[in-house]
Design an enzyme around this catalytic site. Sequence first.
Site, mmCIF file in Angstrom:
data_model
loop_
_atom_site.group_PDB
_atom_site.id
_atom_site.type_symbol
_atom_site.label_atom_id
_atom_site.label_comp_id
_atom_site.label_asym_id
_atom_site.label_seq_id
_atom_site.Cartn_x
_atom_site.Cartn_y
_atom_site.Cartn_z
ATOM 1 N N GLY A 1 6.398 4.173 -2.630
ATOM 2 C CA GLY A 1 5.613 3.903 -1.429
ATOM 3 C C GLY A 1 5.908 4.883 -0.301
ATOM 4 C CD GLU B 1 2.205 4.704 -3.657
ATOM 5 O OE1 GLU B 1 2.965 3.813 -3.234
ATOM 6 O OE2 GLU B 1 1.445 4.536 -4.618
ATOM 7 C CB ALA C 1 7.475 -0.961 -1.971
ATOM 8 C CD GLU D 1 5.818 4.041 -7.528
ATOM 9 O OE1 GLU D 1 5.981 5.087 -8.183
ATOM 10 O OE2 GLU D 1 5.387 4.021 -6.357
HETATM 11 N N1 DAK Z 1 14.125 -1.002 -2.154
HETATM 12 C C1 DAK Z 1 15.182 -1.707 -1.674
HETATM 13 N N2 DAK Z 1 16.385 -1.156 -1.408
HETATM 14 C C2 DAK Z 1 16.546 0.157 -1.648
HETATM 15 C C3 DAK Z 1 15.485 0.962 -2.150
HETATM 16 C C4 DAK Z 1 14.232 0.331 -2.390
HETATM 17 N N3 DAK Z 1 13.135 1.011 -2.810
HETATM 18 N N4 DAK Z 1 15.967 2.216 -2.295
HETATM 19 C C5 DAK Z 1 17.241 2.202 -1.890
HETATM 20 N N5 DAK Z 1 17.612 0.968 -1.503
HETATM 21 C C6 DAK Z 1 18.918 0.520 -1.004
HETATM 22 C C7 DAK Z 1 19.913 0.373 -2.137
HETATM 23 O O1 DAK Z 1 19.756 -0.861 -2.797
HETATM 24 C C8 DAK Z 1 21.216 0.480 -1.371
HETATM 25 O O2 DAK Z 1 21.456 -0.745 -0.729
HETATM 26 P P1 DAK Z 1 22.919 -1.473 -0.872
HETATM 27 O O3 DAK Z 1 23.143 -1.630 -2.315
HETATM 28 O O4 DAK Z 1 23.864 -0.491 -0.211
HETATM 29 O O5 DAK Z 1 22.743 -2.738 -0.103
HETATM 30 C C9 DAK Z 1 20.901 1.505 -0.294
HETATM 31 O O6 DAK Z 1 19.467 1.524 -0.169
HETATM 32 C C10 DAK Z 1 21.342 2.912 -0.658
HETATM 33 O O7 DAK Z 1 20.794 3.219 -1.927
HETATM 34 P P2 DAK Z 1 21.699 3.756 -3.147
HETATM 35 O O8 DAK Z 1 23.080 3.222 -3.072
HETATM 36 O O9 DAK Z 1 20.922 3.502 -4.395
HETATM 37 O O10 DAK Z 1 21.744 5.315 -2.804
HETATM 38 P P3 DAK Z 1 21.846 6.534 -3.821
HETATM 39 O O11 DAK Z 1 22.043 7.738 -2.981
HETATM 40 O O12 DAK Z 1 22.841 6.261 -4.906
HETATM 41 O O13 DAK Z 1 20.399 6.625 -4.519
HETATM 42 C C11 DAK Z 1 17.975 6.639 -4.557
HETATM 43 C C12 DAK Z 1 19.282 6.942 -3.748
HETATM 44 C C13 DAK Z 1 16.786 6.828 -3.612
HETATM 45 C C14 DAK Z 1 17.856 7.616 -5.718
HETATM 46 C C15 DAK Z 1 18.049 5.172 -5.103
HETATM 47 O O14 DAK Z 1 18.335 4.328 -3.999
HETATM 48 C C16 DAK Z 1 16.766 4.725 -5.736
HETATM 49 O O15 DAK Z 1 16.466 5.071 -6.881
HETATM 50 N N6 DAK Z 1 15.991 3.914 -4.998
HETATM 51 C C17 DAK Z 1 14.790 3.289 -5.542
HETATM 52 C C18 DAK Z 1 13.663 4.291 -5.613
HETATM 53 C C19 DAK Z 1 12.399 3.654 -6.210
HETATM 54 O O16 DAK Z 1 12.386 3.250 -7.361
HETATM 55 N N7 DAK Z 1 11.367 3.604 -5.410
HETATM 56 C C20 DAK Z 1 10.079 3.047 -5.842
HETATM 57 C C21 DAK Z 1 10.043 1.574 -5.509
HETATM 58 S S1 DAK Z 1 8.548 0.801 -6.048
HETATM 59 C C22 DAK Z 1 1.686 -1.329 -2.975
HETATM 60 C C23 DAK Z 1 2.303 -0.517 -2.042
HETATM 61 C C24 DAK Z 1 3.458 0.169 -2.384
HETATM 62 C C25 DAK Z 1 4.028 0.013 -3.629
HETATM 63 C C26 DAK Z 1 3.403 -0.798 -4.551
HETATM 64 C C27 DAK Z 1 2.247 -1.491 -4.243
HETATM 65 N N8 DAK Z 1 0.501 -2.028 -2.631
HETATM 66 C C28 DAK Z 1 -0.167 -1.725 -1.346
HETATM 67 C C29 DAK Z 1 -0.113 -2.964 -3.511
HETATM 68 C C30 DAK Z 1 5.247 0.753 -3.900
HETATM 69 C C31 DAK Z 1 6.137 0.486 -4.848
HETATM 70 C C32 DAK Z 1 7.431 1.207 -4.835
HETATM 71 O O17 DAK Z 1 7.704 2.036 -3.996
#
Ligand code: DAK
Length: 258
Positions: free
Chosen positions: A109, A112, A65, A132
């Site tokens: 997400g 998911e 997400a 998360e």
């Molecule tokens: N959100 C927003 N931007 C994201 C992102 C994300 N989840 N993942 C990556 N990006 C963006 C980065 O900010 C970056 O943007 P700029 O800085 O260039 O503007 C660009 O994508 C490239 O990412 P990185 O520079 O970080 O690339 P790397 O290769 O260094 O790293 C990575 C890749 C995938 C390991 C890293 O980007 C990362 O850790 N991303 C976050 C992963 C994460 O934590 N995902 C879980 C998010 S929480 C619900 C439904 C769904 C959910 C909850 C509730 N309901 C129905 C109630 C879900 C929650 C989640 O998913």
Amino acid sequence: MSYETLLTEKRGRVGLITLNRPKALNALNGVLIRELAEAIETFESDHDVGALVLTGGTRAFAAGADIKEMAQKRYIDCYLEDFITKGWERTAQCRKPILAAVAGYALGGGCEIAMMCDFIIAADNALFGQPEITVGTLPGAGGTQRLARAVGKALAMDLCLTGRQITAEEAMRAGLVSRVVPVSSLLEESVEAAEKIAERSLPIAMMIKECINRSFEVNLSEGIHFERRLFHASFATLDQKEGMDAFTRKRSPYWTHS
Ligand code: DAK
């Protein structure tokens, strides 16, 4: 239809949906989730589509997400707006077969949404995880539930509590994905798999999907009962008559999806 965050096309009887926010690794923002629901709706009501494929890019299926979109939300905003709830389950509610073709990151997400599909074909560079916890929250779209059912308690706990990622091969061993293919042929092999489903009887494919999904909701005897009812119901379709007649006469069946 043209979308801001998706690409869609039809390949034969397959509806292909590609998540398309590559700069944000296909982070799932509100617009994308709304458009995804619309695209599924469109293919579901299209009689010429028998199966769907949901895919992303080669670097990311979806990295979760959109963290930037939700970072500043307060509890009361989430609660009153029912934050990121609407549209999120639409993939799971798709009645036609839908498969996920996953390359690169399928995190949070993203993992998911992939698990909401009927099965996952993974590219050899795919990485799955529920990170998360690393951003101070927990899975919110079924990650703790569907993952535990798919891979069992031990690995689900491990992934959700440590936030680590697993490779396509590990995901295959754990039963999260059904096949691993080279990234270069992911789309082709996934569309081919979907085409194989789509060229057969649609109502029968839908019944099979309904039965297997039912097994996650009810006990064994109820599940068998449900299966038996639908098995009997299949004899009310023209496709059952056609399929068995074709077998008997040693010819190819012509499915009318009726
Ligand atoms: N959100 C927003 N931007 C994201 C992102 C994300 N989840 N993942 C990556 N990006 C963006 C980065 O900010 C970056 O943007 P700029 O800085 O260039 O503007 C660009 O994508 C490239 O990412 P990185 O520079 O970080 O690339 P790397 O290769 O260094 O790293 C990575 C890749 C995938 C390991 C890293 O980007 C990362 O850790 N991303 C976050 C992963 C994460 O934590 N995902 C879980 C998010 S929480 C619900 C439904 C769904 C959910 C909850 C509730 N309901 C129905 C109630 C879900 C929650 C989640 O998913």
